[in-house]
Design a protein around this motif. Structure first.
Motif, PDB file in Angstrom:
ATOM      1  N   THR A   1       2.405   0.662   3.769  1.00 51.43           N
ATOM      2  CA  THR A   1       3.718   0.013   3.857  1.00 51.43           C
ATOM      3  C   THR A   1       4.827   0.845   3.210  1.00 51.43           C
ATOM      4  OG1 THR A   1       3.248  -1.229   1.844  1.00 51.43           O
ATOM      5  CG2 THR A   1       2.787  -2.327   3.934  1.00 51.43           C
ATOM      6  N   LEU A   2       4.436   1.731   2.268  1.00 52.99           N
ATOM      7  CA  LEU A   2       5.450   2.514   1.569  1.00 52.99           C
ATOM      8  C   LEU A   2       4.987   3.960   1.493  1.00 52.99           C
ATOM      9  CD1 LEU A   2       6.921   0.113  -0.699  1.00 52.99           C
ATOM     10  CD2 LEU A   2       7.311   2.414  -1.512  1.00 52.99           C
ATOM     11  N   ILE A   3       5.875   4.901   1.784  1.00 55.52           N
ATOM     12  CA  ILE A   3       5.474   6.291   1.580  1.00 55.52           C
ATOM     13  C   ILE A   3       6.415   6.973   0.602  1.00 55.52           C
ATOM     14  CG2 ILE A   3       4.313   6.613   3.808  1.00 55.52           C
ATOM     15  CD1 ILE A   3       6.711   8.370   4.591  1.00 55.52           C
ATOM     16  N   THR A   4       5.854   7.955  -0.098  1.00 50.90           N
ATOM     17  CA  THR A   4       6.642   8.724  -1.056  1.00 50.90           C
ATOM     18  C   THR A   4       6.383  10.196  -0.758  1.00 50.90           C
ATOM     19  OG1 THR A   4       4.780   8.527  -2.571  1.00 50.90           O
ATOM     20  CG2 THR A   4       6.586   7.000  -2.901  1.00 50.90           C
ATOM     21  N   CYS A   5       7.442  10.924  -0.428  1.00 50.79           N
ATOM     22  CA  CYS A   5       7.306  12.359  -0.169  1.00 50.79           C
ATOM     23  C   CYS A   5       8.695  12.986  -0.134  1.00 50.79           C
ATOM     24  CB  CYS A   5       6.578  12.627   1.153  1.00 50.79           C
ATOM     25  SG  CYS A   5       7.400  11.961   2.595  1.00 50.79           S
TER      26      CYS A   5
ATOM     27  N   PRO B   1      -3.813   7.903  -3.356  1.00 49.29           N
ATOM     28  CA  PRO B   1      -3.411   9.203  -3.947  1.00 49.29           C
ATOM     29  C   PRO B   1      -3.760  10.380  -3.055  1.00 49.29           C
ATOM     30  CG  PRO B   1      -5.457   8.435  -4.922  1.00 49.29           C
ATOM     31  CD  PRO B   1      -5.088   7.409  -3.879  1.00 49.29           C
ATOM     32  N   ILE B   2      -3.193  10.376  -1.853  1.00 53.02           N
ATOM     33  CA  ILE B   2      -3.576  11.383  -0.858  1.00 53.02           C
ATOM     34  C   ILE B   2      -2.993  12.756  -1.176  1.00 53.02           C
ATOM     35  CG2 ILE B   2      -1.648  10.753   0.670  1.00 53.02           C
ATOM     36  CD1 ILE B   2      -3.772  11.155   2.986  1.00 53.02           C
ATOM     37  N   SER B   3      -1.917  12.784  -2.001  1.00 53.25           N
ATOM     38  CA  SER B   3      -1.287  14.040  -2.392  1.00 53.25           C
ATOM     39  C   SER B   3      -0.615  14.725  -1.190  1.00 53.25           C
ATOM     40  CB  SER B   3      -2.307  14.956  -3.059  1.00 53.25           C
ATOM     41  OG  SER B   3      -1.662  15.985  -3.758  1.00 53.25           O
ATOM     42  N   ALA B   4      -0.131  15.935  -1.381  1.00 51.95           N
ATOM     43  CA  ALA B   4       0.646  16.600  -0.332  1.00 51.95           C
ATOM     44  C   ALA B   4      -0.250  17.296   0.680  1.00 51.95           C
ATOM     45  CB  ALA B   4       1.594  17.611  -0.968  1.00 51.95           C
ATOM     46  N   GLY B   5       0.299  17.562   1.859  1.00 56.14           N
ATOM     47  CA  GLY B   5      -0.388  18.359   2.866  1.00 56.14           C
ATOM     48  C   GLY B   5      -1.375  17.580   3.713  1.00 56.14           C
ATOM     49  N   ASN B   6      -2.117  18.318   4.541  1.00 59.31           N
ATOM     50  CA  ASN B   6      -3.099  17.729   5.440  1.00 59.31           C
ATOM     51  C   ASN B   6      -2.491  16.609   6.282  1.00 59.31           C
ATOM     52  OD1 ASN B   6      -5.444  17.221   6.749  1.00 59.31           O
ATOM     53  ND2 ASN B   6      -6.694  16.971   4.902  1.00 59.31           N
ATOM     54  N   THR B   7      -1.524  17.000   7.090  1.00 56.10           N
ATOM     55  CA  THR B   7      -0.692  16.029   7.792  1.00 56.10           C
ATOM     56  C   THR B   7      -1.462  15.124   8.747  1.00 56.10           C
ATOM     57  OG1 THR B   7       1.076  17.614   7.558  1.00 56.10           O
ATOM     58  CG2 THR B   7       1.443  15.851   9.118  1.00 56.10           C
ATOM     59  N   LYS B   8      -2.444  15.681   9.430  1.00 56.73           N
ATOM     60  CA  LYS B   8      -3.207  14.838  10.374  1.00 56.73           C
ATOM     61  C   LYS B   8      -3.958  13.731   9.641  1.00 56.73           C
ATOM     62  CE  LYS B   8      -3.187  17.940  14.173  1.00 56.73           C
ATOM     63  NZ  LYS B   8      -3.844  18.982  14.941  1.00 56.73           N
TER      64      LYS B   8
ATOM     65  N   ILE C   1       0.872  -1.178   0.000  1.00 52.96           N
ATOM     66  CA  ILE C   1       0.000   0.000   0.000  1.00 52.96           C
ATOM     67  C   ILE C   1       0.907   1.225   0.000  1.00 52.96           C
ATOM     68  CG2 ILE C   1      -1.717   1.311   1.302  1.00 52.96           C
ATOM     69  CD1 ILE C   1      -2.812  -1.349   2.298  1.00 52.96           C
ATOM     70  N   ILE C   2       0.880   1.947  -1.116  1.00 53.57           N
ATOM     71  CA  ILE C   2       1.762   3.111  -1.266  1.00 53.57           C
ATOM     72  C   ILE C   2       0.992   4.379  -0.954  1.00 53.57           C
ATOM     73  CG2 ILE C   2       3.202   4.425  -2.878  1.00 53.57           C
ATOM     74  CD1 ILE C   2       3.546   1.841  -4.514  1.00 53.57           C
ATOM     75  N   GLN C   3       1.405   5.059   0.101  1.00 56.47           N
ATOM     76  CA  GLN C   3       0.794   6.350   0.422  1.00 56.47           C
ATOM     77  C   GLN C   3       1.606   7.417  -0.286  1.00 56.47           C
ATOM     78  OE1 GLN C   3      -0.563   6.667   4.362  1.00 56.47           O
ATOM     79  NE2 GLN C   3      -0.655   8.894   4.382  1.00 56.47           N
ATOM     80  N   ASN C   4       1.000   7.964  -1.329  1.00 55.98           N
ATOM     81  CA  ASN C   4       1.732   8.882  -2.195  1.00 55.98           C
ATOM     82  C   ASN C   4       1.486  10.321  -1.772  1.00 55.98           C
ATOM     83  OD1 ASN C   4       3.138  10.033  -4.266  1.00 55.98           O
ATOM     84  ND2 ASN C   4       1.635   9.529  -5.852  1.00 55.98           N
ATOM     85  N   CYS C   5       2.411  10.865  -0.978  1.00 53.72           N
ATOM     86  CA  CYS C   5       2.235  12.225  -0.461  1.00 53.72           C
ATOM     87  C   CYS C   5       2.888  13.269  -1.351  1.00 53.72           C
ATOM     88  CB  CYS C   5       2.787  12.366   0.954  1.00 53.72           C
ATOM     89  SG  CYS C   5       2.711  10.921   1.982  1.00 53.72           S
TER      90      CYS C   5
ATOM     91  N   TYR D   1      -0.256  15.939  -6.385  1.00 52.79           N
ATOM     92  CA  TYR D   1      -0.846  15.603  -7.681  1.00 52.79           C
ATOM     93  C   TYR D   1      -1.156  16.912  -8.391  1.00 52.79           C
ATOM     94  CZ  TYR D   1      -1.471  10.614  -6.749  1.00 52.79           C
ATOM     95  OH  TYR D   1      -1.247   9.288  -6.513  1.00 52.79           O
ATOM     96  N   GLY D   2      -1.028  16.906  -9.669  1.00 52.99           N
ATOM     97  CA  GLY D   2      -1.320  18.127 -10.412  1.00 52.99           C
ATOM     98  C   GLY D   2      -0.244  18.353 -11.444  1.00 52.99           C
ATOM     99  N   LEU D   3       0.096  19.622 -11.639  1.00 49.00           N
ATOM    100  CA  LEU D   3       1.103  19.935 -12.652  1.00 49.00           C
ATOM    101  C   LEU D   3       2.482  19.419 -12.257  1.00 49.00           C
ATOM    102  CD1 LEU D   3       0.036  23.525 -13.677  1.00 49.00           C
ATOM    103  CD2 LEU D   3      -0.023  21.466 -15.093  1.00 49.00           C
ATOM    104  N   PHE D   4       2.723  19.328 -10.942  1.00 51.38           N
ATOM    105  CA  PHE D   4       3.961  18.754 -10.415  1.00 51.38           C
ATOM    106  C   PHE D   4       4.001  17.277 -10.806  1.00 51.38           C
ATOM    107  CE2 PHE D   4       5.910  16.728  -6.485  1.00 51.38           C
ATOM    108  CZ  PHE D   4       7.212  17.023  -6.823  1.00 51.38           C
ATOM    109  N   THR D   5       5.179  16.807 -11.243  1.00 54.43           N
ATOM    110  CA  THR D   5       5.259  15.430 -11.747  1.00 54.43           C
ATOM    111  C   THR D   5       5.276  14.367 -10.648  1.00 54.43           C
ATOM    112  OG1 THR D   5       7.645  15.739 -11.795  1.00 54.43           O
ATOM    113  CG2 THR D   5       6.488  15.969 -13.890  1.00 54.43           C
ATOM    114  N   GLY D   6       5.605  14.773  -9.404  1.00 58.90           N
ATOM    115  CA  GLY D   6       5.789  13.795  -8.328  1.00 58.90           C
ATOM    116  C   GLY D   6       4.601  12.865  -8.125  1.00 58.90           C
ATOM    117  N   GLY D   7       3.433  13.467  -7.974  1.00 58.02           N
ATOM    118  CA  GLY D   7       2.238  12.688  -7.666  1.00 58.02           C
ATOM    119  C   GLY D   7       1.925  11.645  -8.724  1.00 58.02           C
ATOM    120  N   LEU D   8       1.748  12.090  -9.958  1.00 60.06           N
ATOM    121  CA  LEU D   8       1.349  11.142 -11.004  1.00 60.06           C
ATOM    122  C   LEU D   8       2.450  10.160 -11.373  1.00 60.06           C
ATOM    123  CD1 LEU D   8      -1.037  13.361 -13.077  1.00 60.06           C
ATOM    124  CD2 LEU D   8      -1.595  11.147 -12.054  1.00 60.06           C
TER     125      LEU D   8
END
Lengths: 143, 424
Positions: free
Chosen positions: B167-171, B148-155, B119-123, B126-133
């Motif tokens: 199991t995996l995070i990307t940020c 596809p939780i995207s950036a921010g909203n830490t809580k 389960i990859i939590q992709n922080c 998403y959008g014009l930035f290439t990281g998310g997609l």
């Protein structure tokens, strides 16, 4: 008989002292004594309060960097040379004073001095030998 | 892949991409003409050195679609660089490019151990930035579950991490530490969750930060590299050996040049990374100057991959600071700070010029562990940091201690240097 003191790190920024005191006031913490040590860049606010653990908790919750440590509170006769005899006792025992600050309690005829040394146990022994009146936390807080 | 075969593949792909770029993009036709070069002159991999470099400036001049090498009807997606220094660079992707991106990102995530069970939590945003997609496509290719939780909203991030057993995070590395900070405040022990690895990138970081992330999050922290101009994330990724990032050189051809002389440097020497896309259709890049400072290593890696490795990025040729004539990279100061035990990895470098003399101030956050009621001890600490920085950069810097959490934390790229000198 050591007494707990709370120290707070203060960045040299406008309104920072006000913010600390405001947080304490909001939680009804009364300050018995305080001193501020300052350098060009930062300051350390040192406080004696009746409930140091609660004060520490409240300040940390408010985002401040807080440390609790022991100091010695003594009674010094309110007359010329009153402090000299105290310092002599420490000097004779070869104990360095890091800092001290004094205040006067309203229900008390003598001055109160808070002393921080490198070696509090040794200092207590030396003060006892020099017949200096050391105050307990209870005595200090009830003034 | 055996090196000989790889080189032949790179050579064939290079010749093909040079021809495509020349035929379809007016910019390349002109730059080749200016260099008195024809596409058929590029026969071997070494001939690549004859091709002129391209930089962000030229790409901006082509804004928005001037660098595309296919008709618009074949472009299925666009992304842009952040555009903090001017008009952004627009990247165009064909269906095959998206396929290529999915493939290299799948390789990258696999290096971090991702399988269809993860389960990859992709922080990444998403959008014009290439990281998310980018991560999204790679995760799909593997068959993992992408959140596809995207950036921010830490809580919310923490809540999902707990409930989904991510199991995996990307940020970004700085965001992972921010997550750890918020988790501590919320009473969540990240070390006890199911996290096993993280792919951290999009900003510079150090080995010390890696140790800190691994300790606070209890996972394997690996370095991912990429840039919008080339494809996005997935240009290179670290294997668990942690000895550099394997560049997917069957698609992205790397060179290291001296940012001053522009000469190609031998392997192992530190300089600016230049990349050529060997297979991109939508927007081929021939010798793009990334401005990232690194070195290439070709010694065999214990993981068995034959792909060339690049060292962790240690600076940008354009954030290189010149202070009183001395070249200073922010990472040198960072390293010096982080070598001091107990200091939080949050700092800011402020460069000013007073009376024609450059001054460097480094603001470091006081930590609970190091705070003392005695001025003397704090002053000692401050001087120790100053000495450590002076040893690292050969210049005196003034260190100021500031309150914890008072320096800006960004949820994207952390802003470490503020240059207040008005030099241009």
């Amino acid at each position: 008989m050591k007494v707990k003191q709370i120290s707070v790190f203060l960045e040299n920024r406008k309104g920072r002292l006000y913010e600390v005191l405001n947080v304490l006031a909001a939680e009804q913490i009364n300050i018995r004594a305080l001193s501020i040590a300052d350098t060009a860049d930062f300051g350390i606010l040192r406080l004696i309060v009746p409930d140091p653990d609660a004060a520490k908790r409240i300040l940390e919750k408010g985002g401040f960097t807080v440390k609790e440590n022991n100091v010695i509170a003594i009674e010094v006769p309110d007359r010329p040379g009153g402090l000299v005899s105290v310092l002599k006792a420490l000097q004779d025992a070869d104990i360095n004073v890091e800092y001290l600050y004094a205040f006067v309690a309203k229900s008390h005829k003598d001055a109160i001095v808070v002393i921080r040394t490198e070696n509090n146990d040794g200092a207590l022994k030396a003060l006892k030998k020099g017949e200096v009146k050391v105050l307990s936390s209870e005595e200090l807080y009830s003034m | 892949m055996p090196i000989g075969e790889l080189r032949a593949l790179q050579r064939d792909r290079l010749r093909a991409v040079v021809k495509r770029a020349y035929d379809m993009v007016p910019y390349y036709r002109k730059s080749f003409a200016d260099a008195k070069l024809r596409p058929e002159d590029i026969k071997s991999l070494d001939d690549i050195r004859r091709i002129p470099f391209i930089t962000k400036t030229e790409l901006r001049q082509g804004y928005p679609f001037g660098m595309f090498a296919v008709p618009m009807e074949r472009i299925v997606e666009t992304h842009t660089s952040s555009g903090t220094t001017g008009k952004p660079v627009v990247a165009g992707y064909t269906r095959n490019d998206i396929d290529l991106w999915s493939e290299v990102m799948a390789r990258a995530l696999s290096m971090a151990g991702a399988t269809e069970k993860d389960i990859i939590q992709n922080c990444y945003g998403y959008g014009l930035f290439t990281g998310g997609l980018g991560v999204h496509y790679g995760g799909h290719r593997i068959g993992a579950t992408v959140v596809p939780i995207s950036a921010g909203n830490t809580k919310k991030q923490l809540e999902i991490m707990l409930d989904f057993q991510t199991t995996l995070i990307t940020c970004t590395p700085s965001y992972s530490l921010y997550l750890a900070e918020v988790a501590e405040e919320e009473g969540v022990d990240l070390r006890k969750l199911s996290l096993k690895a993280g792919c951290f990138g999009a900003e510079m970081w150090t080995e010390k930060i890696r140790e800190e992330i691994e300790r606070r999050l209890n996972l394997l922290a690996l370095n991912i590299y990429g840039l919008t101009e080339i494809i996005g994330p997935g240009v290179a990724h670290e294997c668990p050996e942690k000895c550099g990032l394997h560049i997917f050189e069957d698609h992205f051809y790397p060179e290291i040049i001296s940012p001053e002389t522009l000469e190609v440097l031998p392997d192992g020497e530190r300089g600016e990374l230049v990349l050529t896309t060997l297979t991109r259709e939508g927007m081929p890049m021939l010798r793009f100057r990334t401005r990232d400072i690194t070195a290439l290593r070709r010694e065999p890696c214990s993981c068995g991959r034959t792909l060339v490795r690049m060292e962790r990025i240690t600076g940008r040729s354009d954030d290189m600071l010149k202070i009183r004539g001395v070249i200073v990279f922010p990472y040198q100061i960072e390293k010096a700070i982080l070598e001091m035990k107990g200091i939080e990895p949050h700092y800011q470098i402020i460069v000013t010029r007073e009376h024609h003399l450059d001054e460097v101030e480094v603001q470091v956050e006081m930590s609970k562990k190091l705070f003392s009621d005695e001025i003397r001890k704090i002053e000692e600490l401050r001087r120790k940091i100053e000495k450590s920085i002076e040893e690292a950069i050969g210049l005196r810097a003034k260190v100021s201690l500031v309150e914890p959490k008072s320096l800006p934390r960004s949820e994207g790229k952390a802003k470490r240097v503020i240059d207040k000198r008005q030099l241009s």
